[in-house]
Design a protein around this motif. Sequence first.
Motif, PDB file in Angstrom:
ATOM      1  N   ASP A 456       0.043  13.887  -5.191  1.00  0.00           N
ATOM      2  CA  ASP A 456       0.652  12.645  -4.725  1.00  0.00           C
ATOM      3  C   ASP A 456       1.901  12.962  -3.918  1.00  0.00           C
ATOM      4  OD1 ASP A 456      -0.821  10.291  -6.202  1.00  0.00           O
ATOM      5  OD2 ASP A 456      -0.500  11.836  -7.722  1.00  0.00           O
ATOM      6  N   ARG A 457       2.292  11.998  -3.084  1.00  0.00           N
ATOM      7  CA  ARG A 457       3.543  12.096  -2.327  1.00  0.00           C
ATOM      8  C   ARG A 457       4.091  10.691  -2.140  1.00  0.00           C
ATOM      9  NH1 ARG A 457       2.773  10.031   2.587  1.00  0.00           N
ATOM     10  NH2 ARG A 457       0.700  10.101   3.559  1.00  0.00           N
ATOM     11  N   PRO A 458       5.380  10.568  -1.869  1.00  0.00           N
ATOM     12  CA  PRO A 458       5.942   9.229  -1.616  1.00  0.00           C
ATOM     13  C   PRO A 458       5.325   8.607  -0.363  1.00  0.00           C
ATOM     14  CG  PRO A 458       7.673  10.837  -2.042  1.00  0.00           C
ATOM     15  CD  PRO A 458       6.404  11.614  -1.876  1.00  0.00           C
ATOM     16  N   ALA A 459       5.079   7.328  -0.407  1.00  0.00           N
ATOM     17  CA  ALA A 459       4.509   6.633   0.746  1.00  0.00           C
ATOM     18  C   ALA A 459       5.577   6.422   1.811  1.00  0.00           C
ATOM     19  CB  ALA A 459       3.929   5.291   0.317  1.00  0.00           C
ATOM     20  N   THR A 460       5.181   6.493   3.069  1.00  0.00           N
ATOM     21  CA  THR A 460       6.104   6.217   4.169  1.00  0.00           C
ATOM     22  C   THR A 460       6.307   4.706   4.279  1.00  0.00           C
ATOM     23  OG1 THR A 460       4.363   6.028   5.827  1.00  0.00           O
ATOM     24  CG2 THR A 460       5.229   8.249   5.375  1.00  0.00           C
ATOM     25  N   THR A 476       3.909   2.733  -4.633  1.00  0.00           N
ATOM     26  CA  THR A 476       5.097   3.441  -4.138  1.00  0.00           C
ATOM     27  C   THR A 476       4.749   4.825  -3.612  1.00  0.00           C
ATOM     28  OG1 THR A 476       5.575   4.279  -6.362  1.00  0.00           O
ATOM     29  CG2 THR A 476       6.650   2.204  -5.696  1.00  0.00           C
ATOM     30  N   SER A 477       3.600   5.345  -4.010  1.00  0.00           N
ATOM     31  CA  SER A 477       3.155   6.674  -3.568  1.00  0.00           C
ATOM     32  C   SER A 477       1.703   6.598  -3.137  1.00  0.00           C
ATOM     33  CB  SER A 477       3.318   7.699  -4.692  1.00  0.00           C
ATOM     34  OG  SER A 477       2.476   7.370  -5.794  1.00  0.00           O
ATOM     35  N   ARG A 544      -6.583   6.302  -6.112  1.00  0.00           N
ATOM     36  CA  ARG A 544      -6.593   7.748  -5.881  1.00  0.00           C
ATOM     37  C   ARG A 544      -7.997   8.287  -5.571  1.00  0.00           C
ATOM     38  NH1 ARG A 544      -5.201  11.520  -8.779  1.00  0.00           N
ATOM     39  NH2 ARG A 544      -3.561  12.557  -7.595  1.00  0.00           N
TER      40      ARG A 544
END
Length: 557
Positions: A456-460, A476-477, A544
């Motif tokens: 996972d990564r933070p959403a832009t 949020t991600s 996901r």
Amino acid sequence: MTAPRDPERPIVEVSNDDRHAFPAALQAARRRVAQDGSVSVLDALRADGRWPPAAVALLLRDVGGIEALATDTGQAPDLPAFGAQAATLARQWRAVPVRNAARPDQLQVAMADPWHEASLRGIQQALGRRVTPVAASQAQLDEWLGAGSNGAAPAGGSISANALQASGPVVEFVDTALRRAYALGASDIHFECSRSGVQVRFRRDGVLVPHARLDDPRRAEEAISRIKVLAQLDITERRLPQDGRFRLALPDGDIDLRVSIIPSVFGEDAVLRLLDKAQLRDPSEQVSLDRLGFDAISAAQIRELAELPHGMLLVTGPTGSGKTTTVYAALSEVNSGLEKIITIEDPVEYELAGVLQVPVNERKGLTFAKGLRSILRHDPDRILVGEIRDAETAEIAVQSALTGHQVLTTVHANSVFDVTGRFKHFDLDMFGFMAALNGVIVQRLVRCLCQACASDRPATARELAWLHGMGQTEATSVPLAVGCDVCAGTGFKGRRVIAEVHTMDDGFRDLVTTGAPVSALREHVYRRGVKTLSSLGAEMVVHRETSAEEIKRVVGW
């Protein structure tokens, strides 16, 4: 003054009747050679039985203008004269360069059909000069080339992985690519030539991934020639596109390949589409809507549309979005054996048990429109039309749906609104079209994340705006495709379908037939609760199942 007769040579006499009859016999022999790669013109004329071998040779010279190969005068093959692809070219043309031991400077070409103009042009281009053709027996050609000098499998036959008795690094390079693509489940193989060589890429799960490279411009050309030989294409034509097909025999079964050759600034590129027709032959392996990944609601709606006794069900989407597989799945689920089901396709991509499948053959005049007319006289209950490409096919399909048949078909369009525009472009009666249309499935294929390595990564900010706009306000991600050994470093493994299923109602029909703007059509459709592809993609991201980048690539947001 008459030349002295060779005392060792028997006197051969032929009558005027023989000379008059010979041209027809020669044409018949050439037709037989074109259909049967196991005989030459010389063999066919000798098998005719009307003339002894010596008379055949005399008639060939006097009437046909071609000498028969004299095998007792020290003739020897000179295959290197054809260049680097000598064996391949010789089998393609069914011809062998020969020299006489007594006159080594004199080059002739022994041929199965010495009057074949395309082969003669190719031979003269390869040799760089004009050359004298002579008629040879197939046995002599086989002796010089090895068995199989006819150069290709019969129509509909299979070519083994070591086809045409060919060998060498280029042949191994091409054959390895074919076998590997099949083993990996690739849908297409791309041979892309550049200034330095040829790059091979496979289309897996809808995207191109590199496979291997051959760094030699000359061998790149030989690789394309190898593909042309397998597909029975003209090996000497390098300026025009060519299309062909062949069947490859592999240990796991036969695979059909559709070949497209197109010229480029660096030579030619080739694309091979793999068609595993047998994969749906076993009833236990029948494709279904559930196996394709349709959600329960969409699958139920499609089944209801497919079970209707008449009307048209359209599946739409861009190339490679799985349209054909979806119509196969819908057809398989309603195939109870109680109805006559006929398909017309180009090509037949899968074999379906209990279904009459008709392949389009435009070279012979069997188009979608002509085949569909014939199908209507064959007492069908359900009809699958592989694709609607033109106004004539569209008109017949609509009339079929209006006269009591269920028609399942595909069309290239991006949305349900583009479908109505496409059929308007066909200049159809829109009232009749909308009366026949039961439903439209708009679909895309989305790659699924490899769960063994997904992160996972933070959403832009842009991704958050899209997700919140699609109702996913708590996101949020977003998932991140990483790549591992399980997914061959791609970060994705497998694909599933997302689809808008639009059931036609009278309100939508009225809007289309009265020429309402697209905004009014869109408002009507989505007011009924149909989820957009973008919202379905957002759900997959939140769960996901895929990445935001994949949804942007396939659907756009």
